[in-house]
Design a protein around this motif. Sequence first.
Motif, mmCIF file in Angstrom:
data_model
loop_
_atom_site.group_PDB
_atom_site.id
_atom_site.type_symbol
_atom_site.label_atom_id
_atom_site.label_comp_id
_atom_site.label_asym_id
_atom_site.label_seq_id
_atom_site.Cartn_x
_atom_site.Cartn_y
_atom_site.Cartn_z
ATOM 1 N N GLU A 19 36.001 -53.622 -1.648
ATOM 2 C CA GLU A 19 35.696 -54.472 -2.454
ATOM 3 C C GLU A 19 36.234 -54.099 -3.994
ATOM 4 O O GLU A 19 36.681 -52.907 -4.047
ATOM 5 C CB GLU A 19 34.043 -54.654 -2.755
ATOM 6 C CG GLU A 19 33.370 -54.411 -1.717
ATOM 7 C CD GLU A 19 31.609 -54.696 -1.790
ATOM 8 O OE1 GLU A 19 31.704 -56.193 -2.527
ATOM 9 O OE2 GLU A 19 30.833 -54.847 -0.991
ATOM 10 N N LYS A 20 37.267 -55.283 -4.729
ATOM 11 C CA LYS A 20 37.840 -54.799 -5.548
ATOM 12 C C LYS A 20 37.149 -55.321 -6.868
ATOM 13 O O LYS A 20 35.692 -55.571 -6.813
ATOM 14 C CB LYS A 20 38.135 -56.564 -5.925
ATOM 15 C CG LYS A 20 39.697 -57.022 -4.636
ATOM 16 C CD LYS A 20 40.769 -58.039 -4.857
ATOM 17 C CE LYS A 20 41.367 -58.434 -3.514
ATOM 18 N NZ LYS A 20 41.987 -59.522 -4.262
ATOM 19 N N GLY A 21 37.340 -54.770 -7.979
ATOM 20 C CA GLY A 21 36.360 -54.771 -9.483
ATOM 21 C C GLY A 21 35.905 -53.315 -8.557
ATOM 22 O O GLY A 21 35.286 -52.630 -8.688
ATOM 23 N N LEU A 22 35.244 -53.107 -10.593
ATOM 24 C CA LEU A 22 34.118 -52.277 -10.913
ATOM 25 C C LEU A 22 32.843 -52.317 -10.069
ATOM 26 O O LEU A 22 32.700 -51.383 -9.446
ATOM 27 C CB LEU A 22 34.471 -51.685 -12.563
ATOM 28 C CG LEU A 22 33.344 -51.070 -12.609
ATOM 29 C CD1 LEU A 22 33.398 -49.394 -12.316
ATOM 30 C CD2 LEU A 22 32.844 -50.841 -14.493
ATOM 31 N N GLY A 23 32.199 -53.577 -10.474
ATOM 32 C CA GLY A 23 31.234 -53.754 -9.160
ATOM 33 C C GLY A 23 31.335 -53.898 -8.239
ATOM 34 O O GLY A 23 30.129 -53.113 -7.595
ATOM 35 N N GLY A 24 32.505 -53.594 -7.860
ATOM 36 C CA GLY A 24 32.784 -53.716 -6.186
ATOM 37 C C GLY A 24 32.604 -52.558 -6.060
ATOM 38 O O GLY A 24 32.388 -52.254 -4.755
ATOM 39 N N SER A 25 33.153 -51.300 -6.076
ATOM 40 C CA SER A 25 33.708 -50.097 -6.516
ATOM 41 C C SER A 25 32.158 -49.651 -6.427
ATOM 42 O O SER A 25 31.231 -48.625 -4.706
ATOM 43 C CB SER A 25 34.140 -49.144 -7.213
ATOM 44 O OG SER A 25 35.568 -49.722 -6.875
ATOM 45 N N ILE A 26 31.297 -50.441 -7.036
ATOM 46 C CA ILE A 26 29.322 -49.485 -7.310
ATOM 47 C C ILE A 26 28.970 -50.452 -6.537
ATOM 48 O O ILE A 26 28.417 -49.736 -6.015
ATOM 49 C CB ILE A 26 29.378 -49.936 -8.503
ATOM 50 C CG1 ILE A 26 30.211 -49.494 -9.714
ATOM 51 C CG2 ILE A 26 28.102 -49.263 -8.650
ATOM 52 C CD1 ILE A 26 29.421 -49.616 -11.389
ATOM 53 N N ARG A 27 29.161 -51.021 -5.308
ATOM 54 C CA ARG A 27 28.002 -51.873 -4.659
ATOM 55 C C ARG A 27 28.850 -51.215 -3.219
ATOM 56 O O ARG A 27 27.798 -51.096 -2.346
ATOM 57 C CB ARG A 27 28.600 -53.283 -4.585
ATOM 58 C CG ARG A 27 27.668 -54.125 -5.564
ATOM 59 C CD ARG A 27 27.706 -55.647 -4.853
ATOM 60 N NE ARG A 27 29.129 -56.026 -4.742
ATOM 61 C CZ ARG A 27 30.091 -56.502 -6.184
ATOM 62 N NH1 ARG A 27 29.042 -57.132 -7.257
ATOM 63 N NH2 ARG A 27 30.765 -56.794 -6.089
ATOM 64 N N SER A 28 30.077 -50.764 -3.182
ATOM 65 C CA SER A 28 30.979 -50.055 -1.537
ATOM 66 C C SER A 28 30.310 -48.841 -1.671
ATOM 67 O O SER A 28 30.263 -48.315 -1.003
ATOM 68 C CB SER A 28 32.534 -49.798 -1.768
ATOM 69 O OG SER A 28 32.803 -49.269 -2.290
ATOM 70 N N LEU A 29 29.456 -47.835 -2.866
ATOM 71 C CA LEU A 29 28.903 -46.623 -2.994
ATOM 72 C C LEU A 29 27.823 -47.029 -2.458
ATOM 73 O O LEU A 29 27.176 -45.797 -1.915
ATOM 74 C CB LEU A 29 29.328 -46.070 -4.426
ATOM 75 C CG LEU A 29 31.191 -45.324 -4.621
ATOM 76 C CD1 LEU A 29 30.505 -45.099 -5.565
ATOM 77 C CD2 LEU A 29 31.002 -44.006 -3.487
ATOM 78 N N ILE A 30 27.206 -47.608 -2.854
ATOM 79 C CA ILE A 30 25.660 -47.416 -3.386
ATOM 80 C C ILE A 30 25.207 -48.255 -2.138
ATOM 81 O O ILE A 30 23.836 -47.899 -0.689
ATOM 82 C CB ILE A 30 24.631 -48.935 -4.196
ATOM 83 C CG1 ILE A 30 25.312 -47.653 -5.390
ATOM 84 C CG2 ILE A 30 23.343 -48.594 -3.509
ATOM 85 C CD1 ILE A 30 24.753 -48.326 -6.523
ATOM 86 N N LYS A 31 25.992 -49.519 -1.385
ATOM 87 C CA LYS A 31 25.652 -50.322 -0.182
ATOM 88 C C LYS A 31 26.719 -50.398 1.025
ATOM 89 O O LYS A 31 27.596 -52.386 0.391
ATOM 90 C CB LYS A 31 24.393 -50.963 -0.393
ATOM 91 C CG LYS A 31 24.004 -51.825 1.036
ATOM 92 C CD LYS A 31 23.233 -53.272 0.436
ATOM 93 C CE LYS A 31 22.124 -54.016 1.291
ATOM 94 N NZ LYS A 31 21.601 -54.670 1.125
ATOM 95 N N PRO A 32 27.653 -49.648 1.271
ATOM 96 C CA PRO A 32 28.972 -50.039 2.082
ATOM 97 C C PRO A 32 28.630 -50.688 2.674
ATOM 98 O O PRO A 32 27.997 -50.613 3.440
ATOM 99 C CB PRO A 32 29.241 -48.517 2.550
ATOM 100 C CG PRO A 32 27.802 -48.115 2.689
ATOM 101 C CD PRO A 32 27.152 -48.734 1.378
ATOM 102 N N ARG A 33 29.962 -52.040 3.111
ATOM 103 C CA ARG A 33 29.492 -52.828 4.320
ATOM 104 C C ARG A 33 31.128 -52.279 5.296
ATOM 105 O O ARG A 33 31.906 -51.876 4.827
ATOM 106 C CB ARG A 33 30.121 -53.934 3.694
ATOM 107 C CG ARG A 33 29.080 -54.377 2.503
ATOM 108 C CD ARG A 33 29.423 -55.717 2.324
ATOM 109 N NE ARG A 33 28.510 -57.026 1.501
ATOM 110 C CZ ARG A 33 29.453 -58.300 0.838
ATOM 111 N NH1 ARG A 33 29.685 -58.641 1.134
ATOM 112 N NH2 ARG A 33 27.613 -58.156 0.218
ATOM 113 N N PHE A 34 30.737 -52.435 6.462
ATOM 114 C CA PHE A 34 31.243 -51.624 7.492
ATOM 115 C C PHE A 34 31.540 -53.367 8.177
ATOM 116 O O PHE A 34 31.137 -54.326 8.489
ATOM 117 C CB PHE A 34 31.013 -50.947 7.964
ATOM 118 C CG PHE A 34 30.768 -49.868 7.393
ATOM 119 C CD1 PHE A 34 32.025 -48.680 7.836
ATOM 120 C CD2 PHE A 34 29.430 -49.353 6.719
ATOM 121 C CE1 PHE A 34 30.885 -47.819 6.597
ATOM 122 C CE2 PHE A 34 29.018 -48.655 6.696
ATOM 123 C CZ PHE A 34 30.063 -47.062 6.137
#
Length: 338
Positions: A19-34
């Motif tokens: 996911e793009k951006g800082l918010g997306g990076s944080i989201r991908s760490l907490i709740k990654p999408r596959f």
Amino acid sequence: MKAIQVAGLSKSFAIKQKEKGLGGSIRSLIKPRFSEKAAVYGIDLTVEEGETLAFLGPNGAGKSTTIKMLTGILHPSGGTAEVLGLCPWRERSRLAYHIGSVFGQKSQLWYHLPPIDSFELMSRIYELKRADYKNRRDDLVRRFELEPYLHTPVRKLSLGERMRCEIAAAMLHRPKIVFLDEPTIGLDVIVKQKIRELILEMNREEGTTIFLTSHDAGDIEQLCKRAIVINHGQVILDDNVDRMKRELLTEKTIHLKLQEAGIPFAFPGVELLSQGALEIKLSVDTMAASMEQVLSHIVAKYRVVDVTIEDPPMEQIITHIYARESGYGRNADGGEAG
């Protein structure tokens, strides 16, 4: 009994989405999408005992994934497979005693030990009887001409020397099937030919089934009688190699190094790609001119220092196959054939 029998075999992998951006990076760490990516999709194939099969395709086509399922390393997402009557991923330990594998870019020999020590360790892993092991080892050492390398650490062997030891190690327990993944990669012409001869000898004398992947058209021509081509995880061609040679392996490239400058090259069925003072590059259509005729003409007209003959790149062959197979069943206007 079939050596290998596969029906509807498929394998998908879960790929983490970025996911793009800082918010997306944080989201991908907490709740990654596959998302799912299919590497192999519904493959059907059979291989007879003692057969020599080329399993071909471009990088990313699903070749390695298929081999890993057939050797029990990976579990499939769907479909069935039997190798020597065993399910590879459920009966991997039993199957391991009856198959061998050689990977051109990965060694099964211990890097800092000499080959003789690796052979010894493998004899214990495969629970070989002492007398049987010694007889088999000595036979392989003789056939593969390994005596000069037996007591040299693997890290000090050349690639060609190591590959001969790798194939001998894979044959030590008399496997019924050997999976060869790029066994001649990076080797010079002479060593390639030697290894091909050894593989054919094991097939001819011991009935070993050969399952080969390679990007070297020479491997396919000389080692295999049948070829299966996959692309995007699906089988697009299952044919005998003799027919492939007639229809697809009809172009060879010749590189010449001359002792002295010669006349401009011309011969029917041969395209002159380039000619310098002491070098000539040619493309030969083997349907129009035999290699014997072309080489005889070269020897008669030029003083040759060195000659190299190359097959077309496997990627080019695969592209040709894919284009041809995609065109089957369609009329010239693109509609379906009746």
